[in-house]
Design an enzyme around this catalytic site. Structure first.
Site, PDB file in Angstrom:
ATOM      1  N   GLU A  39       0.830  -1.208   0.000  1.00  0.00           N
ATOM      2  CA  GLU A  39       0.000   0.000   0.000  1.00  0.00           C
ATOM      3  C   GLU A  39       0.864   1.258   0.000  1.00  0.00           C
ATOM      4  O   GLU A  39       0.535   2.237  -0.656  1.00  0.00           O
ATOM      5  CB  GLU A  39      -0.958   0.016   1.188  1.00  0.00           C
ATOM      6  N   THR A  40       1.969   1.215   0.696  1.00  0.00           N
ATOM      7  CA  THR A  40       2.877   2.359   0.699  1.00  0.00           C
ATOM      8  C   THR A  40       3.382   2.632  -0.717  1.00  0.00           C
ATOM      9  O   THR A  40       3.323   3.766  -1.200  1.00  0.00           O
ATOM     10  CB  THR A  40       4.060   2.106   1.657  1.00  0.00           C
TER      11      THR A  40
END
Length: 117
Positions: A39-40
């Site tokens: 997600e980062t």
């Protein structure tokens, strides 16, 4: 989490994360940690694609965990699947130190104008 980003290719950001400190009770890389790395990377890629005065908001993420990792460092790389005016989707592949696929994730972000005020 100990994530270190590499933005040398902003369209395809990559990053590393240590397994140590990101494990589940059996001492293996926690699946949720792999998702945090994915997600980062996907969110950073989408925010860069959105451009100045715009933001990226995650709307969907999924992950398939392929193998356990007992130690070392994992690496993720975000590859664009679709980058449009309002939606960006990325596949993020996480690998172990031997280059074996650990996790495959897909993240989709909405791209919109930044709120004012």
């Amino acid at each position: 989490m100990g994530i270190e980003l590499d933005l040398s290719d902003p369209a395809r950001p990559s990053g590393t994360m240590p397994v140590d400190g990101n494990t589940q009770p059996y001492g293996l890389l926690h699946g949720g940690a792999s998702v945090v790395l994915a997600e980062t990377l996907g969110s950073v890629a989408a925010a860069l694609a959105a451009g100045p005065g715009r933001i990226a908001l995650g709307v969907d993420i999924n992950a398939t965990h392929h193998r356990a990792v007992p130690g070392g460092v994992v690496t993720g790389r975000a590859e664009p699947l679709h980058v449009g005016r309002t939606v960006a989707s990325y596949e993020v592949v996480v690998t172990d130190e031997r280059g074996r696929r650990v996790c495959t994730s897909r993240i989709t972000c909405q791209l919109r104008d930044a709120p004012t005020g």
